[in-house]
Scaffold this active site. Structure first.
Site, mmCIF file in Angstrom:
data_model
loop_
_atom_site.group_PDB
_atom_site.id
_atom_site.type_symbol
_atom_site.label_atom_id
_atom_site.label_comp_id
_atom_site.label_asym_id
_atom_site.label_seq_id
_atom_site.Cartn_x
_atom_site.Cartn_y
_atom_site.Cartn_z
ATOM 1 C CG ASP A 158 14.699 6.149 -5.750
ATOM 2 O OD1 ASP A 158 14.396 7.282 -6.146
ATOM 3 O OD2 ASP A 158 14.160 5.105 -6.163
ATOM 4 N N PRO B 292 5.238 -8.378 12.554
ATOM 5 C CG PRO B 292 3.755 -7.451 14.089
ATOM 6 C CD PRO B 292 3.884 -8.585 13.121
ATOM 7 N NE ARG C 99 9.971 3.885 -7.137
ATOM 8 C CZ ARG C 99 11.073 4.634 -7.226
ATOM 9 N NH1 ARG C 99 12.227 4.131 -6.799
ATOM 10 N NH2 ARG C 99 11.046 5.842 -7.739
ATOM 11 C CD GLU D 234 -4.639 -10.612 18.627
ATOM 12 O OE1 GLU D 234 -3.508 -10.509 19.157
ATOM 13 O OE2 GLU D 234 -5.388 -9.638 18.438
#
Length: 269
Positions: A190, A110, A175, A137
């Site tokens: 895209d 994060p 891709r 954690e």
């Protein structure tokens, strides 16, 4: 069974020879989670052909003791468990000894920078990386400080582990490889692609022309390619201005918007 055009394997081999093998080593506690990604969908062409070589390493293979523990309670107290530095270190060293060149050591966390197209494109043109899928954690910070060269996040939310984030990166990289998608233009159109100046893609329509009373825009049925391109550009600008205005600001700063673009944007309330 995959079926390629008759010259596909020569072409794939020439690409690997020309660009060097792209290899991603995955450190994970759950290697089986990656099986559907590597064997399903259009991107499997990249993995099965060897254009993107993905190798799994189970972290528990480097843990000691009968229980193969890779985690322990955090110093200072608190909930959850922390992945220990020693098994991670031994695992990473084993992988790096097998690789001829230095590559990024990536931790999905994060606290990392949010994954975007520019990052995906950078990995798609490189030799690969070691991808560490954390659990619990998190990892002992001493290991992170010593070995991790880059941290990546999928966004402002928390997953149970790094495997989903690693699969997202692998799929996005795969891709972009030549020959993986059916047409070379597929990924160039895209959202976020430089070919669209980093803007969001326009809406798309297909058969039937009328569905539940909703019509396909007439311009898309006209066969007038210039008008179609203008319509698509304006829709891309309008959607981006409404949903992601910061992308408009970025394109403007980089001088990517034409006078026609600016004139259209000035008409949007």
């Amino acid at each position: 069974m995959l079926i390629f055009p008759e010259n596909a394997f020569w072409w794939i081999g020439s690409q690997i020879f020309e660009h060097g093998l792209m290899r991603f080593d995955i450190i994970t506690l759950f290697p089986d989670l990656f099986k559907p990604l590597l064997s399903t969908g259009v991107t499997r062409r990249a993995f099965e052909s060897g254009l993107v070589d993905v190798r799994m390493t189970d972290l528990r293979d480097f843990a000691e003791g009968n229980y193969k523990r890779v985690d322990a309670r955090p110093f200072g107290g608190g909930p959850g468990m922390v992945m220990m530095a020693e098994p991670l270190s031994q695992c990473l060293k084993s992988i790096l000894l097998q690789r001829a060149e230095a590559v990024p050591v990536v931790l999905f966390s994060p606290t990392g920078k949010t994954l975007n197209h520019a990052t995906v494109a950078r990995f798609a043109e490189g030799p690969g990386a070691v991808l560490i899928c954390g659990r619990y954690e998190g990892l002992d910070q001493r290991f992170v400080d010593k070995y991790v060269t880059e941290q990546i996040s999928l966004g402002d939310f928390v997953l149970s582990g790094g495997e989903i984030a690693a699969m997202a990166l692998l799929d996005a990289v795969a891709r972009l490889q030549p020959g993986v998608l059916n047409t070379a233009q597929s990924h160039s159109q895209d959202s976020f692609n430089p070919c669209l100046d980093g803007l969001l893609d326009c809406p798309h329509y297909t058969r039937p022309e009328t569905w539940e009373g909703h019509l396909t825009p007439n311009v898309l049925l006209s066969g007038h390619h210039a008008q179609i391109e203008t319509w698509r550009r304006e829709k891309s600008l309008a959607i981006t201005a409404r949903l992601r205005p910061e992308l408009i600001d970025k394109a403007r700063r980089e001088g990517l918007l034409s006078s026609a673009d600016e004139a259209f944007l000035s008409l949007i309330p």
